[in-house]
Design an enzyme around this catalytic site. Structure first.
Site, short mmCIF file in Angstrom:
data_model
loop_
_atom_site.label_atom_id
_atom_site.label_comp_id
_atom_site.label_asym_id
_atom_site.label_seq_id
_atom_site.Cartn_x
_atom_site.Cartn_y
_atom_site.Cartn_z
CD GLU A 147 0.77 -12.12 17.79
OE1 GLU A 147 0.24 -11.65 16.77
OE2 GLU A 147 0.15 -12.51 18.79
NE ARG A 198 -2.51 -1.65 3.28
CZ ARG A 198 -2.53 -2.93 3.63
NH1 ARG A 198 -3.11 -3.81 2.85
NH2 ARG A 198 -1.98 -3.33 4.76
P1 AMP Z 1 4.12 -3.24 11.50
O1 AMP Z 1 5.38 -3.81 10.91
O2 AMP Z 1 3.61 -4.03 12.68
O3 AMP Z 1 4.26 -1.76 11.83
O4 AMP Z 1 2.97 -3.40 10.41
C1 AMP Z 1 2.88 -2.49 9.38
C2 AMP Z 1 2.45 -3.13 8.07
O5 AMP Z 1 1.37 -4.04 8.25
C3 AMP Z 1 1.95 -2.06 7.12
O6 AMP Z 1 2.43 -2.36 5.82
C4 AMP Z 1 0.45 -2.12 7.21
O7 AMP Z 1 -0.13 -1.97 5.93
C5 AMP Z 1 0.14 -3.49 7.79
N1 AMP Z 1 -0.75 -3.43 8.97
C6 AMP Z 1 -0.44 -3.77 10.25
N2 AMP Z 1 -1.48 -3.63 11.09
C7 AMP Z 1 -2.49 -3.16 10.32
C8 AMP Z 1 -3.85 -2.77 10.61
N3 AMP Z 1 -4.37 -2.83 11.85
N4 AMP Z 1 -4.61 -2.31 9.60
C9 AMP Z 1 -4.09 -2.23 8.34
N5 AMP Z 1 -2.85 -2.58 8.01
C10 AMP Z 1 -2.04 -3.04 8.98
#
Ligand code: AMP
Length: 185
Positions: A104, A67
């Site tokens: 996780e 995205r």
């Molecule tokens: P993180 O590495 O945990 O910060 O996760 C970020 C990535 O996962 C991004 O590319 C987001 O598009 C996706 N992502 C994680 N959690 C969500 C959520 N609650 N809603 C939408 N996309 C998420």
């Protein structure tokens, strides 16, 4: 439109759909496809990002798979700078540098082309490339930390990391060495 008005922020926020229990129970998924489908709101957001970053002397916008590609490529085009994709492992055809990060359960990996920001991350005049990292959302920050490390590892400078949405309760931005800007928190 450097600062978003309260009304504009509300319009962007209202255009994003929250889907409970996707992709698994307990996760509230922030679905930006509903924002993309509203051209006037999408434009409002891109106008704001363009106004914010036009004074940053950027050389590239790097978007995170997938995205981040949408917002990143439009912003790069508006700023008249290059766009670079940071991709999930195994998708880029040329020589890559990769960075693992913890999930996780288990781990994931992102990659970038070694010459994405020029030889040793420099422009043809020897100037170190200035890069804006962008994604739709920061949760735990694992993906963005790995992506920002990649930018710096290949010799460029990550001048800021930008997100449309930040889930602040997860403190994801703590590990990012660059400044962080989130449109919505
Ligand atoms: P993180 O590495 O945990 O910060 O996760 C970020 C990535 O996962 C991004 O590319 C987001 O598009 C996706 N992502 C994680 N959690 C969500 C959520 N609650 N809603 C939408 N996309 C998420």
């Amino acid at each position: 439109m450097k600062e978003l008005s309260t009304e504009a922020r509300r319009q962007i926020l209202d255009s994003i759909r929250t889907v409970p229990d996707f992709p698994k129970p307990g996760i509230e998924f922030k679905d930006i496809t509903t924002l993309l489908g509203k051209p006037e709101i999408f434009d409002l957001l891109m106008d704001h990002l363009e106004a914010r970053y036009e004074g940053y002397d950027l050389d590239y916008v790097a978007g995170i798979d997938a995205r981040g590609f949408i917002f990143g490529s439009i912003l790069a085009d508006r700023l008249n700078v290059g766009f670079v994709p940071v991709r999930k492992k195994g998708k880029l055809p040329y020589t890559t540098v990769s960075e693992k990060y913890s999930l996780e359960y288990g781990f994931d990996e992102v990659e970038i082309h070694i010459d994405a920001f020029g030889h040793n991350g420099c422009q043809s005049n020897g100037k170190t490339s200035r890069v804006l990292l962008i994604d739709d959302l920061i949760a735990t920050g694992g993906t963005a930390v790995a992506a920002s490390r990649l930018i710096n590892r290949i010799g460029a400078t990550c001048v800021e990391a930008c997100f449309i949405i930040e889930l602040t309760f997860l403190n994801g931005k703590e590990g990012i060495s660059a400044p962080v800007y989130s449109v919505l928190t």
